[in-house]
Design an enzyme around this catalytic site. Structure first.
Site, short mmCIF file in Angstrom:
data_model
loop_
_atom_site.label_atom_id
_atom_site.label_comp_id
_atom_site.label_asym_id
_atom_site.label_seq_id
_atom_site.Cartn_x
_atom_site.Cartn_y
_atom_site.Cartn_z
CE1 TYR A 149 -3.20 0.49 2.78
CE2 TYR A 149 -2.23 -0.58 0.99
CZ TYR A 149 -2.28 0.51 2.02
OH TYR A 149 -0.98 1.26 1.74
CG PHE A 195 13.53 -10.01 7.25
CD1 PHE A 195 12.58 -10.98 7.41
CD2 PHE A 195 13.92 -9.99 5.88
CE1 PHE A 195 12.05 -11.98 6.68
CE2 PHE A 195 13.27 -11.19 4.85
CZ PHE A 195 12.41 -11.99 5.30
NE ARG A 279 6.79 -15.36 -7.97
CZ ARG A 279 7.54 -15.73 -7.00
NH1 ARG A 279 7.26 -16.27 -6.02
NH2 ARG A 279 9.08 -15.97 -7.30
#
Ligand code: NAD
Ligand code: UDP
Ligand code: UDP
Length: 320
Positions: A149, A195, A279
């Protein structure tokens, strides 16, 4: 509007999450839209409400093959975008980015169309500097599982700039950061959809690592607004332009907000952090502010409410 005055736009990947919202907005403002998609990750459900619009056309086509149509503007969005999807057939992912870009650039060259590229913050890889400015060249692992990608999208960028330099093509390259909203795939493994589905089902919310890594989340209507402003900008504005919401949240904060807004009883559980997971990734959108007068308007809370409502309806429909 008289036919001759209508713009005719091609949207590749138009049956996907972002593409379907873009098709909708282009039609709303009076453009003709040709949607091209191979339905790898996109679905007719995303555009079914547009099919009766006489100014909307749909072609099932894989952009790795040549396409001969007559259009004035091309939005090149075709490409699976979530790690689960783009790692399913990594060779096809690279082909889609690279051959797809070459074909759409060849088309743009032949018909003298302006062409927009959906590039990505992933061209920066796992960056050493924050926030990322467009002058930062990135840190991508070229042989890792995300490379099909990241490197595919990276390779499309020089193609755009070389067609611009060599053939005077009018190009518009946007580097998009994480975007969310209705019509995301419920099973694409991305953090917002994961989520929300977990919260609505009162199942544990899966934090990868300790959830302290950050992302910035842009609501889809803001993103599409950025696309249109970039496409309509003067020809010397080529990008790459970062488009995204500069407000940063940790993945844990995101989980907590979704639990609250969905009225869920889900707990948080920690799971293994995937390889090469960046991160931190806030966009520097100075250029978009200066050149396009663009910045996101929708706050995370507002966008999450709309997205939760969409997934709630979808899950109820599937359960019925
Ligand atoms: P998506 O998976 O919902 O949409 C991609 C669409 O492209 C799908 O409809 C899929 O069927 C189609 N497609 C894939 N391969 C194709 C091919 N070979 N030929 C024709 N159609 C093909 O993903 P999305 O989130 O809407 O992403 C759209 C674009 O934006 C992608 O290029 C992606 O890389 C880019 N992008 C998205 C995000 C994000 O947060 N959603 C961030 C950065 C960049
Ligand atoms: N192409 C396309 N549609 C067009 C024109 C070109 O799909 O309307 C494809 C064509 O298959 C070619 C690619 O775009 O492989 C690049 O076109 P270009 O003219 O740049 O290069 P060439 O045809 O010389 O390879
Ligand atoms: N993530 C997570 N739980 C999930 C899905 C994702 O903690 O169920 C994390 C993931 O490790 C990453 C962030 O959320 O740090 C964003 O992941 P996503 O796949 O949505 O996007 P990307 O990594 O491409 O930014």
């Amino acid at each position: 509007m008289h036919y001759a005055l209508r713009k005719r736009a091609l949207v590749t990947g138009g049956a996907g999450f972002l593409g379907s919202h873009l098709c909708e907005r282009l039609l709303e403002r009076g453009d003709d839209v040709l949607c091209v998609d191979n339905f790898f990750t996109g679905t007719k459900d995303n555009i079914v409400h547009l099919l009766n619009n006489p100014h909307f056309e749909l072609i099932r086509h894989d952009v790795t093959f040549p396409l001969y149509v007559e259009v004035g503007e091309i939005y090149n969005l075709a490409c699976p975008a979530s790690p689960i999807h783009y790692q399913h057939d990594p060779v096809q992912t690279t082909k889609t980015s690279v051959h797809g870009a070459i074909n759409m650039l060849g088309l743009a060259k032949r018909v003298k169309a302006k062409i927009f590229q959906a590039s990505t913050s992933e061209v920066y890889g796992d960056p050493e500097i924050h926030p990322q400015e467009k002058t930062y060249w990135g840190r991508v692992n070229p042989i890792g599982p995300r490379a099909c990608y990241d490197e595919g999208k990276r390779c499309a960028e020089p193609l755009f700039f070389d067609y611009h330099r060599q053939h005077a093509l009018r190009i518009k390259v946007a580097r998009m950061f994480n975007t969310y909203g209705p019509r995301m795939h419920p099973n694409d493994g991305r953090v917002v959809s994961n989520f929300i589905v977990q919260a609505l089902n009162n199942r544990p919310i899966t934090l990868y690592g300790d959830g302290s890594q950050t992302r910035s989340f842009c609501y889809v209507s803001d993103m599409v607004d950025g696309f249109l402003r970039l496409m309509d900008s003067p020809d010397d504005v080529t990008g790459p332009v970062n488009l995204g919401n500069p407000v940063e949240f940790s993945v844990r904060q995101l989980a907590e907000q979704i639990i609250e807004l969905a009225g869920s009883s889900s707990d948080l559980i920690l799971q293994h952090l995937p390889q090469d997971d960046p991160r931190q990734r806030p966009p520097d959108i100075t250029l978009a502010r200066e050149q396009l007068g663009w910045e996101p308007a929708i706050q995370l809370r507002t966008g999450l409410k709309a997205t939760i409502a969409y997934f709630d309806a979808l899950l109820r429909e599937r359960a019925a």
